[in-house]
Design a protein around this motif. Sequence first.
Motif, PDB file in Angstrom:
ATOM      1  N   SER A 162      52.611  17.654  29.953  1.00 53.95           N
ATOM      2  CA  SER A 162      53.017  17.454  28.478  1.00 53.95           C
ATOM      3  C   SER A 162      54.547  17.570  28.427  1.00 53.95           C
ATOM      4  O   SER A 162      55.156  18.498  28.476  1.00 53.95           O
ATOM      5  CB  SER A 162      52.401  18.095  27.550  1.00 53.95           C
ATOM      6  OG  SER A 162      50.946  18.112  27.509  1.00 53.95           O
ATOM      7  N   LEU A 163      55.266  16.485  28.143  1.00 56.65           N
ATOM      8  CA  LEU A 163      56.921  16.332  28.406  1.00 56.65           C
ATOM      9  C   LEU A 163      57.379  16.222  26.853  1.00 56.65           C
ATOM     10  O   LEU A 163      57.098  15.171  26.164  1.00 56.65           O
ATOM     11  CB  LEU A 163      57.157  15.267  29.073  1.00 56.65           C
ATOM     12  CG  LEU A 163      58.809  15.082  29.542  1.00 56.65           C
ATOM     13  CD1 LEU A 163      59.032  16.253  30.352  1.00 56.65           C
ATOM     14  CD2 LEU A 163      58.886  13.656  30.221  1.00 56.65           C
ATOM     15  N   ASP A 164      58.294  16.853  26.468  1.00 58.36           N
ATOM     16  CA  ASP A 164      59.052  16.809  25.197  1.00 58.36           C
ATOM     17  C   ASP A 164      59.902  15.664  25.576  1.00 58.36           C
ATOM     18  O   ASP A 164      60.796  15.503  26.536  1.00 58.36           O
ATOM     19  CB  ASP A 164      60.043  18.214  25.495  1.00 58.36           C
ATOM     20  CG  ASP A 164      60.811  18.154  23.880  1.00 58.36           C
ATOM     21  OD1 ASP A 164      61.405  17.371  23.371  1.00 58.36           O
ATOM     22  OD2 ASP A 164      60.504  19.536  23.236  1.00 58.36           O
ATOM     23  N   PRO A 165      60.316  14.917  24.506  1.00 58.24           N
ATOM     24  CA  PRO A 165      60.886  13.654  24.727  1.00 58.24           C
ATOM     25  C   PRO A 165      62.543  14.090  24.914  1.00 58.24           C
ATOM     26  O   PRO A 165      63.141  13.302  25.454  1.00 58.24           O
ATOM     27  CB  PRO A 165      60.869  13.038  23.197  1.00 58.24           C
ATOM     28  CG  PRO A 165      59.326  13.590  22.900  1.00 58.24           C
ATOM     29  CD  PRO A 165      59.342  15.002  23.243  1.00 58.24           C
ATOM     30  N   ALA A 166      62.942  15.192  24.655  1.00 59.09           N
ATOM     31  CA  ALA A 166      64.405  15.602  25.055  1.00 59.09           C
ATOM     32  C   ALA A 166      64.427  15.747  26.247  1.00 59.09           C
ATOM     33  O   ALA A 166      65.618  15.685  26.739  1.00 59.09           O
ATOM     34  CB  ALA A 166      64.679  16.908  24.080  1.00 59.09           C
TER      35      ALA A 166
ATOM     36  N   GLY B  64      47.385  16.460  24.459  1.00 59.54           N
ATOM     37  CA  GLY B  64      46.485  15.782  25.319  1.00 59.54           C
ATOM     38  C   GLY B  64      47.241  14.570  26.075  1.00 59.54           C
ATOM     39  O   GLY B  64      46.917  14.134  26.871  1.00 59.54           O
ATOM     40  N   HIS B  65      48.400  14.105  25.204  1.00 57.60           N
ATOM     41  CA  HIS B  65      49.230  13.171  26.116  1.00 57.60           C
ATOM     42  C   HIS B  65      50.030  13.874  27.161  1.00 57.60           C
ATOM     43  O   HIS B  65      50.902  14.606  27.003  1.00 57.60           O
ATOM     44  CB  HIS B  65      50.143  12.585  24.932  1.00 57.60           C
ATOM     45  CG  HIS B  65      50.899  11.349  25.391  1.00 57.60           C
ATOM     46  ND1 HIS B  65      50.603  10.256  26.084  1.00 57.60           N
ATOM     47  CD2 HIS B  65      52.425  11.378  25.722  1.00 57.60           C
ATOM     48  CE1 HIS B  65      51.478   9.572  26.286  1.00 57.60           C
ATOM     49  NE2 HIS B  65      52.695  10.325  26.469  1.00 57.60           N
ATOM     50  N   ARG B  66      49.959  13.148  28.447  1.00 57.64           N
ATOM     51  CA  ARG B  66      50.561  13.788  29.612  1.00 57.64           C
ATOM     52  C   ARG B  66      51.447  12.693  30.136  1.00 57.64           C
ATOM     53  O   ARG B  66      50.894  11.435  30.036  1.00 57.64           O
ATOM     54  CB  ARG B  66      49.636  14.514  30.380  1.00 57.64           C
ATOM     55  CG  ARG B  66      48.757  15.663  29.840  1.00 57.64           C
ATOM     56  CD  ARG B  66      47.757  16.067  30.641  1.00 57.64           C
ATOM     57  NE  ARG B  66      48.501  17.124  31.679  1.00 57.64           N
ATOM     58  CZ  ARG B  66      48.738  18.365  31.406  1.00 57.64           C
ATOM     59  NH1 ARG B  66      48.530  18.875  30.326  1.00 57.64           N
ATOM     60  NH2 ARG B  66      49.355  19.175  32.285  1.00 57.64           N
ATOM     61  N   THR B  67      52.404  13.039  30.942  1.00 56.46           N
ATOM     62  CA  THR B  67      53.195  12.128  31.364  1.00 56.46           C
ATOM     63  C   THR B  67      53.275  12.410  32.946  1.00 56.46           C
ATOM     64  O   THR B  67      53.429  13.616  33.502  1.00 56.46           O
ATOM     65  CB  THR B  67      54.759  12.234  30.873  1.00 56.46           C
ATOM     66  OG1 THR B  67      54.543  11.722  29.331  1.00 56.46           O
ATOM     67  CG2 THR B  67      55.463  10.997  31.420  1.00 56.46           C
ATOM     68  N   GLN B  68      53.439  11.331  33.759  1.00 54.03           N
ATOM     69  CA  GLN B  68      53.472  11.358  35.217  1.00 54.03           C
ATOM     70  C   GLN B  68      55.152  11.595  35.439  1.00 54.03           C
ATOM     71  O   GLN B  68      55.824  10.352  35.057  1.00 54.03           O
ATOM     72  CB  GLN B  68      52.996  10.326  36.091  1.00 54.03           C
ATOM     73  CG  GLN B  68      51.420  10.393  35.993  1.00 54.03           C
ATOM     74  CD  GLN B  68      51.055  11.483  37.187  1.00 54.03           C
ATOM     75  OE1 GLN B  68      51.513  11.628  38.068  1.00 54.03           O
ATOM     76  NE2 GLN B  68      49.672  11.806  36.930  1.00 54.03           N
ATOM     77  N   VAL B  69      55.579  12.661  36.124  1.00 58.64           N
ATOM     78  CA  VAL B  69      57.064  12.643  36.338  1.00 58.64           C
ATOM     79  C   VAL B  69      57.270  13.122  37.684  1.00 58.64           C
ATOM     80  O   VAL B  69      56.286  13.543  38.605  1.00 58.64           O
ATOM     81  CB  VAL B  69      57.611  13.719  35.326  1.00 58.64           C
ATOM     82  CG1 VAL B  69      57.445  13.233  33.860  1.00 58.64           C
ATOM     83  CG2 VAL B  69      56.940  15.162  35.609  1.00 58.64           C
ATOM     84  N   VAL B  70      58.654  12.994  38.226  1.00 61.13           N
ATOM     85  CA  VAL B  70      58.684  13.316  39.522  1.00 61.13           C
ATOM     86  C   VAL B  70      59.398  14.847  39.791  1.00 61.13           C
ATOM     87  O   VAL B  70      60.054  15.332  38.828  1.00 61.13           O
ATOM     88  CB  VAL B  70      60.193  12.534  40.159  1.00 61.13           C
ATOM     89  CG1 VAL B  70      60.574  12.974  41.485  1.00 61.13           C
ATOM     90  CG2 VAL B  70      59.560  11.020  40.253  1.00 61.13           C
TER      91      VAL B  70
END
Length: 235
Positions: free
Chosen positions: A92-96, A63-69
């Motif tokens: 949903s972004l992998d920290p790597a 459920g955790h989603r990140t706003q990216v370019v």
Amino acid sequence: MSKTKERTHSVAANGVPPQQQGAGPVAPPRVSARRRRPGVIALSLALIAAGGAGVAVLLLQVGHRTQVVTVVRDVQVGQVLTEQDLGKASISLDPAVKAVQANELDSVVGKRAAVELKPGSLLTRSQVTKDSLVKAGEQLVPIGLKPEQVPATALVPGQKVELVHVPAQGATDTGKTSDTPPQTIAGRVVKASSAAPGTGVVVVDVATSANDGPTVASWVSSSTLRLVLDAQDGN
């Protein structure tokens, strides 16, 4: 009263059929009590709790989603990025994955693409640069390489190369050898195209000093130039 009526009356009187009146009392079925094992119960509860916690963590991560370019248009190497070239996406972004955050979009607008950017890809810091790929005092020379001249190692922007002058056949006297090493000029790959359909020729844009640019261009024109890769670490 008839005998039939007497027998019926007898059954109704005591509530027991005649064939069962002589039988003794029926014992209730025995129910064996299971022995409870506290250790097994505790282990089962622990497994249930652990499974529930794992599911909860998984749901939180999904459920955790990140706003990216993101990249929305083709951007060539060295091209200045504009807002029209970029977009935003919630994933949903992998920290790597070190993608540029959406709130940092303004920090990459105006910088140059260090590599070729394709629509639909995420933008990372390593893909942009504030420096011009062709620096002051340099010239950009396109060099066409035939399939047998293209290195197996991928040519990437920033790769250091040596441009070697190889005299054309018949240009030297037959039977004579020279201890003089071939003339070389240092260069840097700015961009390498894909192999052209049919011919397989790869065009490499190489930055050289402004003084060496005309010489390299003449070598290319006379087909007496060879490209040699330097070690990436400079050793």
